[in-house]
Design a protein around this motif. Sequence first.
Motif, PDB file in Angstrom:
ATOM      1  N   ALA A  98       0.838  -1.199   0.000  1.00  0.00           N
ATOM      2  CA  ALA A  98       0.000   0.000   0.000  1.00  0.00           C
ATOM      3  C   ALA A  98       0.875   1.252   0.000  1.00  0.00           C
ATOM      4  O   ALA A  98       0.642   2.189  -0.764  1.00  0.00           O
ATOM      5  CB  ALA A  98      -0.918  -0.006   1.219  1.00  0.00           C
ATOM      6  N   ALA A  99       1.908   1.247   0.838  1.00  0.00           N
ATOM      7  CA  ALA A  99       2.764   2.431   0.961  1.00  0.00           C
ATOM      8  C   ALA A  99       3.460   2.737  -0.363  1.00  0.00           C
ATOM      9  O   ALA A  99       3.553   3.889  -0.782  1.00  0.00           O
ATOM     10  CB  ALA A  99       3.805   2.203   2.060  1.00  0.00           C
ATOM     11  N   ARG A 100       3.938   1.683  -1.022  1.00  0.00           N
ATOM     12  CA  ARG A 100       4.632   1.864  -2.297  1.00  0.00           C
ATOM     13  C   ARG A 100       3.696   2.513  -3.319  1.00  0.00           C
ATOM     14  O   ARG A 100       4.086   3.384  -4.085  1.00  0.00           O
ATOM     15  CB  ARG A 100       5.125   0.509  -2.796  1.00  0.00           C
ATOM     16  N   SER A 101       2.450   2.074  -3.314  1.00  0.00           N
ATOM     17  CA  SER A 101       1.483   2.603  -4.273  1.00  0.00           C
ATOM     18  C   SER A 101       1.083   4.028  -3.903  1.00  0.00           C
ATOM     19  O   SER A 101       0.990   4.911  -4.756  1.00  0.00           O
ATOM     20  CB  SER A 101       0.243   1.703  -4.298  1.00  0.00           C
ATOM     21  N   LEU A 102       0.855   4.231  -2.620  1.00  0.00           N
ATOM     22  CA  LEU A 102       0.400   5.542  -2.153  1.00  0.00           C
ATOM     23  C   LEU A 102       1.490   6.606  -2.341  1.00  0.00           C
ATOM     24  O   LEU A 102       1.200   7.769  -2.639  1.00  0.00           O
ATOM     25  CB  LEU A 102      -0.013   5.443  -0.682  1.00  0.00           C
ATOM     26  N   ALA A 103       2.749   6.196  -2.186  1.00  0.00           N
ATOM     27  CA  ALA A 103       3.857   7.137  -2.383  1.00  0.00           C
ATOM     28  C   ALA A 103       3.811   7.697  -3.803  1.00  0.00           C
ATOM     29  O   ALA A 103       4.076   8.882  -4.026  1.00  0.00           O
ATOM     30  CB  ALA A 103       5.192   6.444  -2.118  1.00  0.00           C
ATOM     31  N   LEU A 104       3.464   6.844  -4.763  1.00  0.00           N
ATOM     32  CA  LEU A 104       3.358   7.310  -6.156  1.00  0.00           C
ATOM     33  C   LEU A 104       2.152   8.235  -6.319  1.00  0.00           C
ATOM     34  O   LEU A 104       2.230   9.273  -6.967  1.00  0.00           O
ATOM     35  CB  LEU A 104       3.224   6.116  -7.099  1.00  0.00           C
ATOM     36  N   GLU A 105       1.033   7.850  -5.710  1.00  0.00           N
ATOM     37  CA  GLU A 105      -0.173   8.677  -5.846  1.00  0.00           C
ATOM     38  C   GLU A 105      -0.002  10.055  -5.215  1.00  0.00           C
ATOM     39  O   GLU A 105      -0.432  11.058  -5.761  1.00  0.00           O
ATOM     40  CB  GLU A 105      -1.385   7.991  -5.183  1.00  0.00           C
ATOM     41  N   TRP A 106       0.604  10.096  -4.055  1.00  0.00           N
ATOM     42  CA  TRP A 106       0.662  11.350  -3.283  1.00  0.00           C
ATOM     43  C   TRP A 106       1.963  12.112  -3.505  1.00  0.00           C
ATOM     44  O   TRP A 106       2.234  13.084  -2.789  1.00  0.00           O
ATOM     45  CB  TRP A 106       0.443  11.062  -1.792  1.00  0.00           C
ATOM     46  N   GLU A 107       2.755  11.680  -4.472  1.00  0.00           N
ATOM     47  CA  GLU A 107       4.010  12.361  -4.770  1.00  0.00           C
ATOM     48  C   GLU A 107       3.752  13.865  -4.934  1.00  0.00           C
ATOM     49  O   GLU A 107       2.852  14.272  -5.659  1.00  0.00           O
ATOM     50  CB  GLU A 107       4.567  11.797  -6.076  1.00  0.00           C
ATOM     51  N   GLY A 108       4.520  14.690  -4.238  1.00  0.00           N
ATOM     52  CA  GLY A 108       4.335  16.136  -4.340  1.00  0.00           C
ATOM     53  C   GLY A 108       3.273  16.681  -3.390  1.00  0.00           C
ATOM     54  O   GLY A 108       3.142  17.888  -3.234  1.00  0.00           O
ATOM     55  N   LEU A 109       2.496  15.779  -2.785  1.00  0.00           N
ATOM     56  CA  LEU A 109       1.450  16.220  -1.844  1.00  0.00           C
ATOM     57  C   LEU A 109       1.821  15.825  -0.417  1.00  0.00           C
ATOM     58  O   LEU A 109       1.894  16.676   0.477  1.00  0.00           O
ATOM     59  CB  LEU A 109       0.110  15.569  -2.199  1.00  0.00           C
ATOM     60  N   VAL A 110       2.033  14.538  -0.228  1.00  0.00           N
ATOM     61  CA  VAL A 110       2.416  14.013   1.084  1.00  0.00           C
ATOM     62  C   VAL A 110       3.585  13.069   0.843  1.00  0.00           C
ATOM     63  O   VAL A 110       3.532  12.240  -0.071  1.00  0.00           O
ATOM     64  CB  VAL A 110       1.265  13.195   1.724  1.00  0.00           C
ATOM     65  N   LYS A 111       4.631  13.198   1.610  1.00  0.00           N
ATOM     66  CA  LYS A 111       5.755  12.262   1.509  1.00  0.00           C
ATOM     67  C   LYS A 111       5.354  10.976   2.229  1.00  0.00           C
ATOM     68  O   LYS A 111       5.081  11.008   3.427  1.00  0.00           O
ATOM     69  CB  LYS A 111       6.981  12.894   2.174  1.00  0.00           C
ATOM     70  N   VAL A 112       5.276   9.872   1.511  1.00  0.00           N
ATOM     71  CA  VAL A 112       4.882   8.604   2.125  1.00  0.00           C
ATOM     72  C   VAL A 112       6.111   7.718   2.280  1.00  0.00           C
ATOM     73  O   VAL A 112       6.788   7.414   1.300  1.00  0.00           O
ATOM     74  CB  VAL A 112       3.822   7.875   1.272  1.00  0.00           C
ATOM     75  N   LEU A 113       6.388   7.307   3.511  1.00  0.00           N
ATOM     76  CA  LEU A 113       7.573   6.491   3.777  1.00  0.00           C
ATOM     77  C   LEU A 113       7.188   5.135   4.357  1.00  0.00           C
ATOM     78  O   LEU A 113       6.197   5.008   5.084  1.00  0.00           O
ATOM     79  CB  LEU A 113       8.491   7.190   4.787  1.00  0.00           C
ATOM     80  N   MET A 114       7.975   4.140   4.024  1.00  0.00           N
ATOM     81  CA  MET A 114       7.802   2.810   4.600  1.00  0.00           C
ATOM     82  C   MET A 114       9.076   2.481   5.361  1.00  0.00           C
ATOM     83  O   MET A 114      10.159   2.436   4.786  1.00  0.00           O
ATOM     84  CB  MET A 114       7.585   1.818   3.451  1.00  0.00           C
ATOM     85  N   LEU A 115       8.927   2.271   6.665  1.00  0.00           N
ATOM     86  CA  LEU A 115      10.093   2.002   7.510  1.00  0.00           C
ATOM     87  C   LEU A 115       9.950   0.616   8.129  1.00  0.00           C
ATOM     88  O   LEU A 115       8.917   0.296   8.721  1.00  0.00           O
ATOM     89  CB  LEU A 115      10.188   3.061   8.610  1.00  0.00           C
ATOM     90  N   HIS A 116      10.980  -0.186   7.980  1.00  0.00           N
ATOM     91  CA  HIS A 116      10.925  -1.571   8.474  1.00  0.00           C
ATOM     92  C   HIS A 116      11.913  -1.773   9.613  1.00  0.00           C
ATOM     93  O   HIS A 116      13.106  -1.952   9.364  1.00  0.00           O
ATOM     94  CB  HIS A 116      11.292  -2.545   7.346  1.00  0.00           C
ATOM     95  N   PRO A 117      11.441  -1.766  10.866  1.00  0.00           N
ATOM     96  CA  PRO A 117      12.347  -2.141  11.955  1.00  0.00           C
ATOM     97  C   PRO A 117      12.688  -3.622  11.879  1.00  0.00           C
ATOM     98  O   PRO A 117      11.912  -4.414  11.345  1.00  0.00           O
ATOM     99  CB  PRO A 117      11.527  -1.871  13.222  1.00  0.00           C
ATOM    100  N   GLY A 118      13.847  -3.970  12.409  1.00  0.00           N
ATOM    101  CA  GLY A 118      14.188  -5.384  12.593  1.00  0.00           C
ATOM    102  C   GLY A 118      13.844  -5.770  14.018  1.00  0.00           C
ATOM    103  O   GLY A 118      13.170  -5.013  14.726  1.00  0.00           O
ATOM    104  N   PRO A 119      14.318  -6.952  14.467  1.00  0.00           N
ATOM    105  CA  PRO A 119      14.013  -7.414  15.823  1.00  0.00           C
ATOM    106  C   PRO A 119      14.407  -6.377  16.886  1.00  0.00           C
ATOM    107  O   PRO A 119      15.572  -6.002  16.966  1.00  0.00           O
ATOM    108  CB  PRO A 119      14.857  -8.680  15.968  1.00  0.00           C
ATOM    109  N   THR A 120      13.444  -5.933  17.662  1.00  0.00           N
ATOM    110  CA  THR A 120      13.651  -4.859  18.633  1.00  0.00           C
ATOM    111  C   THR A 120      13.237  -5.354  20.018  1.00  0.00           C
ATOM    112  O   THR A 120      12.242  -6.084  20.137  1.00  0.00           O
ATOM    113  CB  THR A 120      12.797  -3.632  18.228  1.00  0.00           C
ATOM    114  N   ALA A 121      13.969  -4.923  21.026  1.00  0.00           N
ATOM    115  CA  ALA A 121      13.748  -5.439  22.383  1.00  0.00           C
ATOM    116  C   ALA A 121      12.580  -4.734  23.064  1.00  0.00           C
ATOM    117  O   ALA A 121      12.768  -3.943  23.989  1.00  0.00           O
ATOM    118  CB  ALA A 121      15.024  -5.296  23.211  1.00  0.00           C
TER     119      ALA A 121
END
Lengths: 245, 223
Positions: free
Chosen positions: B145-168
Motif C-alpha cells: 500500500a505504501a509503495r502505491s500511495l507514495a506514487l499517488e501522493w508524490e508532491g502532496l504528502v511524503k509517504v515512507l515505509m520504515l521496516h524495523p528489525g528485531p527490537t527489544a
Amino acid sequence: MITVITGAANGLGRALALASHERGEDVLAIDLDAQSLETLPTKWIALDLTSADAAARIASESPISRIIHSAGISGTGPFESIPAEHHARILALNLEAPVAITCALLRAQAMAPGATHAFVGSLSTYTGYPGAVSYAASKDGLASFAASLRKSLPDGDHAACIFPGPMATNHAARYAPDNSEKTVAARQSTEEAAALILKGLDARKAVIVPGGKARLMATVCKLAPGLAGRLLKKALYEKLTEPRL
Amino acid sequence: MPHALITGASDGIGRALVDVYHAKEWDITATARRPAEAIMPELPCAYVPLDLTTGAESLLEKLPPKLDLAILNAGAGKVAAPADHSAEDVAQMIALNTTAPLLLAQALFPRLEGGTLAFIGSTAARGAHKDFSVYAATKAALSGAARSLALEWEGLVKVLMLHPGPTATTMHDKAGLGDIAARRFFTPPAKVAASLADAIDRGKNRRLGAAYTARHALEGLFK
Ligand SMILES: NC(=O)c1ccc[n+]([C@@H]2O[C@H](COP(=O)([O-])OP(=O)(O)OC[C@H]3O[C@@H](n4cnc5c(N)ncnc54)[C@H](OP(=O)(O)O)[C@@H]3O)[C@@H](O)[C@H]2O)c1
C-alpha cells in the motif's frame, strides 16, 4: 480428491475451473454468483468467502488436493476518493479470507498429503499500483503469505503465488481506465493464462508468472521499479478521473 | 513547533519515538489503547486512548488542522504455525496492522498535505518465516500500500515505509515468542526510534536489516 477454485464464476477462476475439469479433476467451484456457477460442468457452491462458516463449508469437502484462491475484487481511483468501507472490503475478501481459510483448512486437516495452496498475486508487487492502493496491499500480503506458508507446510506439500499480467476479464473491464478495442485485444486470454498456471503448479513452482508478456513486465519492473511505477501512474492513475468500485 | 501524531505510543518503539520528537521539541499527539492513567504523567505529550481497530473519530477530533508528521506504528503479532491461527487471530492482525493504518492515512490526508506519513512495517514482511506467516503478510500488505500511495501522493504528502528489525520491546511476549536466546541480540527501542526518525528527516524509506541488528548487538556486547 478435490480441486477447489474460488472466484470460479468469472474470469481467471472460471478458466482454471474449466481447465482443471477437462483434465479430469473433481472440481469444486466457489463464488457468490449462483447463476454463473450453474453454467459450469463442475460441482459448485455459492458462498461468501468472508462469511464465518466459509472455511468449514470448504473443509467438509476434503480431502483437498489443490486449492486456488482466485476470488478478488478491486477498486481503482485516487486512494482518498475510494470509500473507507470499500478499502476494508477489498482487504477482507482478497487477503483476510484466503489467509483465514488456509489456516482453517490446515487446522481441520482437510488437505490431502502433497496438496497445493495457490494464491493469485499481482505484478504490481514489483512496482506499486497507483490507483489501486488497497488492491496492491492485498496482493502483496498474499505473496508474502505464500512464501511463509511454503516454509511451514509438511514436506511434499506446496504453496505457490501466481502473478498474472493484464488479462481479458470482466475484472479488467470494470477497473481499468482504458478499455479500447486495442487495449483489450492486447490482454492475455484467461484460457491461456489458466493453462500456463496449471503447468506451473504441476511443476511445483513457487512463483508463477504466466506468459512471455507478464514475464517481460515483471523483469522490467524488477530492474527499474521507480520508472515502472511512474509509467503506471501515467498510464493508469492519471486516467482514472473517478473511482471505480 | 511542528506537530506529529504517533500511534502505538504507549509502549515499545512508539513510546521511544515520542521521546525522540519530544527532545526535538515537537508538539506530539500520542495514541494507544491503554487508559491515560496508565502512562501519565511520564508521557510528555497529549494522549488519546483509542482502539484503532474500532475507528479513529475520537482521535481526529483532537488533532490540529495541520500535521507535519504521522507515524502509524501501532501493531501486534502472533508467533504460531498457520494452523494455530484462529479466524479471529487473522481478522485482528489484519485489522490492526493493515486496515487501520490505511484508513487512518485516508482520514488524515487533508491534514497531511505538505507533511510526511510514515508507516511502520517489519523486516519480517517479505515472508518466509514459518511461524510469523500471518503477521508478515499484514506487514507486506502495508508495504504494498505504501509503495502505491507514495506514487499517488508524490508532491502532496511524503509517504515512507520504515521496516524495523528485531527490537527489544514487549511485543514478542505479547506475540508468544518465548525466551529464545536470539532475543539478547534484539536492538533497544531507543536506538531503533532514533534510526527511524533519522530516515524520516531524510525523507527516505529504510529497512533495519540483519546488518543493522548485528551492528547494534555488537555495540551492546562491547559496552
Ligand atoms: N519489536 C519488534 O521486534 C518489531 C520488529 C519489526 C516491526 N515492529 C513493529 O513496530 C511497531 C511497534 O512495535 P513494538 O515492538 O513497539 O510493540 P509494542 O511494544 O507491543 O507496542 C505496540 C503499541 O501498539 C499499541 N496497540 C496495540 N494494539 C492496539 C490497538 N488495537 N489500537 C491502538 N493501539 C494499539 C500498544 O498500546 P496499547 O497496548 O496501550 O494499545 C503499543 O503502544 C509494530 O507495528 C510492530 O509490528 C516491531
